[in-house]
Design an enzyme around this catalytic site. Structure first.
Site, PDB file in Angstrom:
ATOM      1  CD  GLU A  55      63.573  -6.017 -49.697  1.00 38.61           C
ATOM      2  OE1 GLU A  55      64.713  -5.521 -49.578  1.00 38.61           O
ATOM      3  OE2 GLU A  55      63.002  -6.654 -48.778  1.00 38.61           O
ATOM      4  CD1 TRP A  56      65.479  -6.895 -57.499  1.00 37.31           C
ATOM      5  CD2 TRP A  56      64.002  -8.447 -58.135  1.00 37.31           C
ATOM      6  NE1 TRP A  56      66.128  -7.756 -58.354  1.00 37.31           N
ATOM      7  CE2 TRP A  56      65.243  -8.719 -58.757  1.00 37.31           C
ATOM      8  CE3 TRP A  56      62.921  -9.289 -58.392  1.00 37.31           C
ATOM      9  CZ2 TRP A  56      65.426  -9.791 -59.617  1.00 37.31           C
ATOM     10  CZ3 TRP A  56      63.094 -10.361 -59.241  1.00 37.31           C
ATOM     11  CH2 TRP A  56      64.335 -10.607 -59.847  1.00 37.31           C
ATOM     12  CB  ILE A  57      66.164  -9.683 -52.492  1.00 35.98           C
ATOM     13  CG1 ILE A  57      65.289  -9.057 -51.397  1.00 35.98           C
ATOM     14  CG2 ILE A  57      67.562  -9.994 -51.954  1.00 35.98           C
ATOM     15  CD1 ILE A  57      65.081  -9.952 -50.188  1.00 35.98           C
ATOM     16  CG  ASP A 106      57.750 -25.847 -48.753  1.00 37.56           C
ATOM     17  OD1 ASP A 106      58.293 -26.968 -48.871  1.00 37.56           O
ATOM     18  OD2 ASP A 106      57.110 -25.317 -49.684  1.00 37.56           O
TER      19      ASP A 106
END
Length: 287
Positions: free
Chosen positions: A92-94, A194
């Protein structure tokens, strides 16, 4: 057909690509914003990586998403290349926003850490940067941390000639007495693994989003120690975190031991500029 068109076809989006732009995606992968007639995607590509390279990231994101505590990008597809051919991870592009809610980041991360396991570690190999991260399930946090974290970095350091004789002797001495310093059975929290400043973002509503995980189950103090390695997060993050999940009283005593793992990884990835920091910690605990 290039890797992006091929991958979009695999997930059933064969609509026309309206825009494709290279974006910052770290030092390891090529990363792209891709807008089709259907929707926008964030796509990482790479060639010559192990078959589980994108699988590890995808499964980490999906595991965090299942906790319903903090936002991560939804995963639509990942390749598992058998012969190191080009591979892709489709997410998904956020849209990122201008407002940073670090109080929410601390609060939501603490709730994520409340999701626990009966064992320590993780049941599949992952990565720390470009380095392989072996994982096993262990009944003791000390056993896991000694073997899979410090021991694995020691082996890499020896192979890369990053371990001077004195540094190696101190590492081996510290590992032999690790149970004098670390708790054997803290809560086995789900950790991002991380979590530095480049691995979270704020969405268009100012809410936190975690990206690029290398998940494991372990002492939540391990995660918080890493956030302090390169300058730390804003005070709101720590204050709101501790309202939900207080750090142990001995946190300041064990924090350098947890930061040692990440400094060793940076020593092995980037070279001797990280050596003095590693040596200071080793000297502190072995002399």
């Amino acid at each position: 057909m290039d890797i992006i068109e091929k991958t979009l076809s695999t997930i059933g989006d064969e609509s026309r690509i309206q825009k494709q732009t290279s974006v910052s995606g770290g030092d390891i992968n090529h990363a792209f914003y891709v807008q089709t007639e259907r929707q926008a995607y964030f796509i990482k590509t790479n060639a010559g990586v192990p078959s589980h390279f994108f699988q590890a990231e995808a499964e980490g994101l999906q595991t965090i998403q299942q906790t319903k505590t903090i936002r991560v990008p939804s995963v639509y597809h990942y390749d598992m290349p058998e012969n190191r051919e080009p591979a892709a991870l489709v997410m998904e592009w956020i849209e990122s926003g201008n407002r940073n809610d670090h109080a929410a980041l601390g609060h939501q991360l603490a709730h994520m850490h409340k999701h626990t396991s009966n064992s320590y570690g993780y049941g599949a190999p992952t990565f720390v940067g470009q380095l392989d991260q072996p994982n096993t399930w262990a009944p003791s946090w000390v056993d896991y941390y000694r073997t899979c974290r410090l021991g694995a970095q020691l082996d890499i350091g020896i192979s890369k000639k990053r371990m001077t004789n004195k540094r190696r002797k101190r590492m081996e001495a510290l590992m032999s007495r690790l149970d004098q310093y670390l708790p054997a059975h803290p809560e086995a929290s789900l950790l991002h693994g991380d979590l530095w400043g480049g691995n979270y973002m704020m969405d268009e509503h100012g809410q936190p989003v975690l990206i690029d995980p290398s998940i494991l189950y372990g002492d939540h103090a391990f995660e918080l120690a890493f956030t302090e390695v390169f300058g730390g997060f804003p005070a709101d993050f720590y204050n709101h975190y501790q309202e939900v999940f207080p750090l142990p009283e001995h946190y300041e005593e064990i924090k350098p031991l947890y930061q040692l793992f990440y400094l060793l990884a940076h020593l092995n990835m980037f070279g001797e500029s990280y050596g003095p920091a590693v040596d200071r910690i080793l000297k502190h605990y072995t002399e």
